[in-house]
Design a protein around this motif. Structure first.
Motif, PDB file in Angstrom:
ATOM      1  N   THR A   1       0.840  -1.201   0.000  1.00 23.47           N
ATOM      2  CA  THR A   1       0.000   0.000   0.000  1.00 23.47           C
ATOM      3  C   THR A   1       0.873   1.248   0.000  1.00 23.47           C
ATOM      4  N   ARG A   2       0.198   2.394  -0.039  1.00 23.18           N
ATOM      5  CA  ARG A   2       0.944   3.657  -0.016  1.00 23.18           C
ATOM      6  C   ARG A   2       1.681   3.872   1.298  1.00 23.18           C
ATOM      7  N   HIS A   3       1.332   3.092   2.308  1.00 20.56           N
ATOM      8  CA  HIS A   3       2.011   3.221   3.593  1.00 20.56           C
ATOM      9  C   HIS A   3       3.443   2.700   3.545  1.00 20.56           C
ATOM     10  N   ARG A   4       3.861   2.184   2.394  1.00 16.68           N
ATOM     11  CA  ARG A   4       5.240   1.705   2.289  1.00 16.68           C
ATOM     12  C   ARG A   4       6.243   2.812   2.590  1.00 16.68           C
ATOM     13  N   ARG A   5       5.820   4.062   2.422  1.00 12.40           N
ATOM     14  CA  ARG A   5       6.724   5.174   2.706  1.00 12.40           C
ATOM     15  C   ARG A   5       7.142   5.203   4.177  1.00 12.40           C
ATOM     16  N   LEU A   6       6.331   4.585   5.048  1.00 10.13           N
ATOM     17  CA  LEU A   6       6.716   4.530   6.461  1.00 10.13           C
ATOM     18  C   LEU A   6       8.021   3.771   6.667  1.00 10.13           C
TER      19      LEU A   6
ATOM     20  N   THR B   1      11.147   5.737   7.069  1.00  9.98           N
ATOM     21  CA  THR B   1      11.280   6.590   8.249  1.00  9.98           C
ATOM     22  C   THR B   1      11.915   5.788   9.384  1.00  9.98           C
ATOM     23  N   PRO B   2      12.426   6.466  10.397  1.00 16.50           N
ATOM     24  CA  PRO B   2      13.094   5.732  11.493  1.00 16.50           C
ATOM     25  C   PRO B   2      12.151   4.906  12.356  1.00 16.50           C
ATOM     26  N   GLY B   3      10.842   5.246  12.369  1.00 13.52           N
ATOM     27  CA  GLY B   3       9.919   4.618  13.304  1.00 13.52           C
ATOM     28  C   GLY B   3       9.886   3.101  13.296  1.00 13.52           C
TER      29      GLY B   3
END
Length: 317
Positions: free
Chosen positions: A190-195, A198-200
Motif C-alpha cells: 500500500t501507499r504506507h510503504r513510505r513509512l 522513516t526511522p519509526g
C-alpha cells in the motif's frame, strides 16, 4: 488520515461493562474443575525459571511464577491472569472500533463479538501462553492502527511502545513473527510503504530485538531446541488440514454469528474507501491466512489473535 467529525465516544463508559462481564464470567467458573494437563506442565516450568524452554519462550512462565508466589497455585489463582488478559482484549477491541472511526454502536458491537467468541472463551479460561498471545497481538494491532490513522502525527514514543509490545509478545510466543510479517506485507503493498523509509519502524524492530535477544542466546546455547520441537511436531503430531476445513474452523472458532461481522470487516479493510488508511491490516490477515493454509498442518487457532481488528472493522462497516 481518517477524519474525526464528532467527539470520540468514551471507551470506558461503553465497553467497560462488557469487559467486566467477561472477567466475572471466567472467575465464577475458574475453580469448577481441576488443573488442565498443560497447566501442570506450566507449573513445573515455573519451578525452573530460565530464558527459554523446549516448546515456548520464557515470559508466560515468569508471569506464572509471580502469580504463584503472590496467590498460590489453586485453579482460581492460575486462571486470574488469562481472565484479565481476555478482559483487556475486549476493551482493546472496542478501542479498535473507535480508532477505525466507529461510534458507540460499533464499539459495543465489536466488544460483544470479542466477548462471545468461543476460541477466546476457551483460551482465557486456563493458563497458557495463548491468552497472553491474543493480548499482545491485539495491543500491537491497536498501535499499528493508531500509526496508520495519521502517520505524520505519530511520535517516536508510539513506535517505541509498539516495539515494546512486539518484543514482549515474542518473549511469550514466537507466532508474533507472523503478525510482524503480515503487517510488513500490508505496508509494502500500500501507499504506507513510505513509512519504511522513516526511522519509526526500525526503532520498533530494534527495541523488540533487544527484548528477545536473551531468549535467542538461550536457543543458540542449547542447540535451537524449539526449532527441533516444531519440526517433529509438524511431521509426527499435526494432522493435515485442507483449506476448506481451515476456513470452516475460523467460522466455528469465532462463532458463526460473528462471521456476520468479521467477513464484511475483512472486505471493508480491503476495499471500503472509508477504511482505506487501515488496508495494511486487512492485507496482513490475508497474508497470515495464506501462510497457514499453505503450511497445511497449521492449527486453525493460530489465526485467532487477528480477529479483534476484523470485529472492529465489521462493526464500523
Amino acid at each position: 488520515m481518517v477524519p474525526v467529525t464528532a467527539p470520540r465516544p468514551s471507551l470506558l463508559a461503553l465497553v467497560a461493562p462488557i469487559a467486566a462481564a467477561k472477567l466475572v464470567l471466567h472467575l465464577l467458573w475458574a475453580g469448577g474443575y481441576g488443573l488442565f494437563r498443560d497447566e501442570l506442565y506450566y507449573l513445573a516450568c515455573a519451578r525452573h525459571l530460565a530464558w527459554g524452554y523446549v516448546d515456548h519462550p520464557p515470559l508466560s512462565i515468569a508471569v506464572l511464577a509471580l502469580d504463584r508466589a503472590a496467590l498460590g497455585d489453586s485453579p482460581l489463582a492460575m486462571r486470574l491472569v488469562p481472565a484479565l488478559a481476555g478482559t483487556a482484549v475486549v476493551l482493546l477491541t472496542g478501542w479498535l472500533a473507535r480508532e477505525l472511526g466507529g461510534g458507540r454502536v460499533a464499539m459495543v458491537l465489536a466488544a460483544i463479538a470479542a466477548l462471545v467468541a468461543p476460541d477466546y472463551l476457551a483460551v482465557n479460561h486456563y493458563y497458557s501462553m495463548n491468552a497472553l498471545d491474543t493480548l499482545f497481538w491485539t495491543a500491537a494491532v491497536c498501535l499499528v492502527a493508531r500509526i496508520l490513522r495519521d502517520p505524520p502525527a505519530v511520535t517516536s514514543r508510539t513506535w517505541a511502545l509498539l516495539g515494546l509490545v512486539v518484543g514482549l509478545g515474542l518473549l511469550n510466543k514466537a507466532s508474533v513473527l507472523w503478525l510482524v510479517g503480515g503487517v510488513f506485507v500490508g505496508l509494502v503493498a500500500t501507499r504506507h510503504r513510505r513509512l519504511l523509509a522513516t526511522p519509526g519502524p526500525w526503532l520498533a524492530l530494534g527495541i523488540a530485538a533487544v527484548f528477545v535477544a536473551p531468549h535467542l542466546v538461550w536457543q543458540i546455547d542449547n542447540g535451537w531446541p524449539t526449532r527441533e520441537f516444531v519440526k517433529h511436531a509438524t511431521e509426527d503430531k499435526m494432522a493435515a488440514v485442507s483449506p476448506l476445513s481451515f476456513l470452516r474452523a475460523q467460522v466455528d472458532d469465532m462463532h458463526p454469528l460473528n462471521a456476520l461481522l468479521w467477513v464484511p470487516g475483512l472486505a471493508a479493510l480491503l476495499a471500503w474507501k472509508r477504511l482505506a488508511a487501515f488496508r495494511p491490516l486487512g492485507l496482513a490477515y490475508v497474508a497470515i491466512f495464506a501462510l497457514l493454509v499453505i503450511n497445511q498442518k497449521s492449527r486453525p487457532g493460530y489465526l485467532s489473535p487477528m480477529y479483534p481488528v476484523l470485529f472492529a472493522a465489521g462493526s464500523v462497516f
